[in-house]
Design an enzyme around this catalytic site. Structure first.
Site, PDB file in Angstrom:
ATOM      1  N   ARG A 233       1.077  -1.146   0.028  1.00 36.21           N
ATOM      2  CA  ARG A 233       0.071  -0.060  -0.089  1.00 36.21           C
ATOM      3  C   ARG A 233       0.984   1.046   0.127  1.00 36.21           C
ATOM      4  O   ARG A 233       1.490   1.450   0.897  1.00 36.21           O
ATOM      5  CB  ARG A 233      -0.841   0.080   1.073  1.00 36.21           C
ATOM      6  CG  ARG A 233      -1.744   1.039   1.464  1.00 36.21           C
ATOM      7  CD  ARG A 233      -2.862   1.259   2.446  1.00 36.21           C
ATOM      8  NE  ARG A 233      -4.094   0.471   1.888  1.00 36.21           N
ATOM      9  CZ  ARG A 233      -5.239   0.529   2.359  1.00 36.21           C
ATOM     10  NH1 ARG A 233      -5.380   1.365   3.326  1.00 36.21           N
ATOM     11  NH2 ARG A 233      -5.846  -0.085   1.673  1.00 36.21           N
TER      12      ARG A 233
ATOM     13  N   HIS B 273      -7.357   0.949  -6.724  1.00 33.74           N
ATOM     14  CA  HIS B 273      -7.434  -0.101  -5.599  1.00 33.74           C
ATOM     15  C   HIS B 273      -8.185  -1.346  -5.751  1.00 33.74           C
ATOM     16  O   HIS B 273      -9.470  -1.470  -5.962  1.00 33.74           O
ATOM     17  CB  HIS B 273      -8.136   0.610  -4.390  1.00 33.74           C
ATOM     18  CG  HIS B 273      -8.498   0.037  -3.194  1.00 33.74           C
ATOM     19  ND1 HIS B 273      -7.623  -1.142  -2.852  1.00 33.74           N
ATOM     20  CD2 HIS B 273      -9.181   0.466  -1.905  1.00 33.74           C
ATOM     21  CE1 HIS B 273      -7.751  -1.345  -1.718  1.00 33.74           C
ATOM     22  NE2 HIS B 273      -8.795  -0.482  -1.022  1.00 33.74           N
TER      23      HIS B 273
ATOM     24  N   GLN C  92     -10.121  -4.086  -3.901  1.00 34.18           N
ATOM     25  CA  GLN C  92     -11.427  -3.517  -3.477  1.00 34.18           C
ATOM     26  C   GLN C  92     -12.510  -3.691  -4.514  1.00 34.18           C
ATOM     27  O   GLN C  92     -13.626  -4.327  -4.395  1.00 34.18           O
ATOM     28  CB  GLN C  92     -11.072  -1.942  -3.268  1.00 34.18           C
ATOM     29  CG  GLN C  92     -12.409  -1.535  -2.917  1.00 34.18           C
ATOM     30  CD  GLN C  92     -13.044  -1.550  -1.467  1.00 34.18           C
ATOM     31  OE1 GLN C  92     -12.118  -1.609  -0.396  1.00 34.18           O
ATOM     32  NE2 GLN C  92     -14.285  -2.053  -1.372  1.00 34.18           N
TER      33      GLN C  92
ATOM     34  N   ASP D 129     -17.486   7.006  -1.893  1.00 31.33           N
ATOM     35  CA  ASP D 129     -16.204   6.726  -1.255  1.00 31.33           C
ATOM     36  C   ASP D 129     -15.888   8.225  -0.566  1.00 31.33           C
ATOM     37  O   ASP D 129     -16.383   9.311  -0.855  1.00 31.33           O
ATOM     38  CB  ASP D 129     -15.053   6.393  -2.182  1.00 31.33           C
ATOM     39  CG  ASP D 129     -13.749   6.209  -1.529  1.00 31.33           C
ATOM     40  OD1 ASP D 129     -13.627   6.010  -0.430  1.00 31.33           O
ATOM     41  OD2 ASP D 129     -12.752   6.264  -2.056  1.00 31.33           O
TER      42      ASP D 129
ATOM     43  N   CYS E 180     -16.527   1.590   0.039  1.00 37.60           N
ATOM     44  CA  CYS E 180     -15.422   0.693   0.395  1.00 37.60           C
ATOM     45  C   CYS E 180     -15.046   0.804   1.800  1.00 37.60           C
ATOM     46  O   CYS E 180     -14.424  -0.351   2.291  1.00 37.60           O
ATOM     47  CB  CYS E 180     -14.224   1.203  -0.616  1.00 37.60           C
ATOM     48  SG  CYS E 180     -13.659   2.869  -0.275  1.00 37.60           S
TER      49      CYS E 180
ATOM     50  N   ARG F 276     -13.859  -8.996   0.816  1.00 37.35           N
ATOM     51  CA  ARG F 276     -12.360  -8.625   0.413  1.00 37.35           C
ATOM     52  C   ARG F 276     -11.703 -10.058   1.077  1.00 37.35           C
ATOM     53  O   ARG F 276     -10.514 -10.324   0.311  1.00 37.35           O
ATOM     54  CB  ARG F 276     -11.668  -7.494   1.066  1.00 37.35           C
ATOM     55  CG  ARG F 276     -12.590  -6.062   1.116  1.00 37.35           C
ATOM     56  CD  ARG F 276     -12.058  -5.488  -0.162  1.00 37.35           C
ATOM     57  NE  ARG F 276     -10.534  -5.390  -0.394  1.00 37.35           N
ATOM     58  CZ  ARG F 276     -10.026  -4.446   0.257  1.00 37.35           C
ATOM     59  NH1 ARG F 276     -10.625  -3.554   0.971  1.00 37.35           N
ATOM     60  NH2 ARG F 276      -8.740  -4.329   0.196  1.00 37.35           N
TER      61      ARG F 276
HETATM   62  N1   CP Z   1     -11.435  -0.246   1.992  1.00 39.59           N
HETATM   63  C1   CP Z   1     -10.068  -0.333   2.370  1.00 39.59           C
HETATM   64  O1   CP Z   1      -9.282  -0.544   1.813  1.00 39.59           O
HETATM   65  O2   CP Z   1     -10.165  -0.062   3.961  1.00 39.59           O
HETATM   66  P1   CP Z   1      -8.960  -0.115   4.652  1.00 39.59           P
HETATM   67  O3   CP Z   1      -8.349   1.247   4.491  1.00 39.59           O
HETATM   68  O4   CP Z   1      -9.409  -0.094   5.980  1.00 39.59           O
HETATM   69  O5   CP Z   1      -7.983  -1.114   4.438  1.00 39.59           O
HETATM   70  N1  NVA Z   2     -10.192   6.694  -1.638  1.00 40.81           N
HETATM   71  C1  NVA Z   2      -9.748   6.071  -0.214  1.00 40.81           C
HETATM   72  C2  NVA Z   2     -10.154   4.686  -0.007  1.00 40.81           C
HETATM   73  C3  NVA Z   2      -9.720   4.273   1.286  1.00 40.81           C
HETATM   74  C4  NVA Z   2      -9.904   2.428   1.196  1.00 40.81           C
HETATM   75  C5  NVA Z   2      -8.464   6.518   0.104  1.00 40.81           C
HETATM   76  O1  NVA Z   2      -7.759   6.494  -0.714  1.00 40.81           O
HETATM   77  O2  NVA Z   2      -8.065   7.180   1.173  1.00 40.81           O
END
Ligand code: CP
Ligand code: NVA
Length: 306
Positions: free
Chosen positions: A101, A128, A131, A221, A262, A290
């Site tokens: 990440r 992502h 997701q 989101d 999400c 997930r």
């Molecule tokens: N939706 C998602 O990726 O959640 P987290 O940031 O908690 O991993």
């Molecule tokens: N768009 C959001 C998604 C989190 C799972 C972010 O990048 O923070």
């Protein structure tokens, strides 16, 4: 040594591979435990916070008999300036897969290029994919399929989740409408890619009421993604009140439409508590999936089938 495929974008699988992953997911969901990742050491290298992605990958790897190793990038030598490439070359000698990440998608690409072992995108500033593979699986589960389903995204059309949703839906044959304020629309290059994958798969508009009028799915989101915190006030001004998914907006949608997010959600910003916990919401089924889908993605990248 064989160079194995990475999963950095939702388009890294073909439509057939996507279907294979979902078919494997059906079987893994019915029988969660096996030893298919026995002996595999898998790194989770995270530069940003996470609840769902981290826990679902760690639990999923454990359920398949593998060994997850979590590294917070800020406590690794990356935080002291070691290059992403040297990190990749090193990890390649120890582990069987890296799940990362990152803030910058280009770092994910550098990591993947410096490793022979597979790299999975656990969220970047651009995409992502895990997701959206799970979300499309959830839609398939709830609506009996994904092809020709109408998905409406309300909010920041330029963010990572919306980008993967647009591309993944085009690949799976679903139709997406995005309602965003000016300046937060999906990038033209992404719209072009989606149209190339499937003609007429995407429509961009400003009006959320019009966008939800025939939707099977209403997806939102956060307005401010991780890494954009200094834009928060300006974004709240651009998105509120028009782009909040609330009961009034849900009344403009067909009665049987489903609400997706999400997560994490910011109550009272992009969605109200009434909608998040209301009769249309499937957000925790999404979160559960997930776990199941990511197990299938890992097996697919190891060329294993179940
Ligand atoms: N939706 C998602 O990726 O959640 P987290 O940031 O908690 O991993
Ligand atoms: N768009 C959001 C998604 C989190 C799972 C972010 O990048 O923070």
């Amino acid at each position: 040594m064989e160079i194995m495929a990475d999963y950095l974008s939702v388009t890294d699988f073909s439509n057939e591979e996507m279907e294979e992953v979902w078919a494997m997911t059906d079987r893994l969901k019915a029988n969660p435990l096996n030893n298919m990742l026995n002996g595999k050491n898998i790194i989770l290298l995270f530069e940003k916070p996470s609840t769902r992605t981290r826990v679902s990958f760690e639990v999923g790897i454990n359920q398949l008999g593998g060994n997850p190793i979590y590294i917070d990038a800020s406590s690794s030598q990356l935080s002291r300036g070691e290059s992403v490439e040297d990190t990749g070359h090193t990890l390649d000698r120890y582990v069987d897969m890296v799940i990362a990440r990152v803030y910058k998608h280009e770092d994910l690409v550098k990591l993947a290029l410096s490793m022979e072992k597979p790299v999975i995108n656990a969220l970047s500033d651009i995409e992502h994919p895990c997701q959206i593979m799970a979300d499309l699986y959830t839609i398939r589960e709830k609506l009996g399929g994904v092809r020709n389903k109408k998905i409406t995204f309300i909010g920041d059309g330029s963010n990572n989740v919306c980008t993967s949703l647009i591309l993944g839906s085009a690949l799976a044959g679903a139709r997406v409408k995005v309602a965003s304020p000016q300046g937060y629309e999906p990038k033209k290059s992404i719209v072009g890619m989606a149209q190339e994958l499937s003609a007429n798969s995407i429509e961009i508009m400003e009006d959320p009421v019009k966008a939800v009028s025939d939707a099977d799915i209403i997806y939102t989101d956060v307005f401010t993604s991780m890494g954009q915190e200094n834009e928060k006030q300006q974004r709240l001004k651009a998105f509120l009140p028009k782009y909040q998914v609330n009961e009034q907006l849900m009344e403009s949608a067909p009665d049987g439409s489903l609400f997706m997010h999400c997560l994490p959600a910011h109550h009272g910003e992009e969605v109200t508590r009434e909608v998040l916990y209301g009769r249309h919401s499937i957000v925790f089924d999404q979160a559960e999936n997930r776990l199941h889908v990511q197990k299938a993605i890992m097996l697919k990248l190891f060329n294993r089938s179940i």
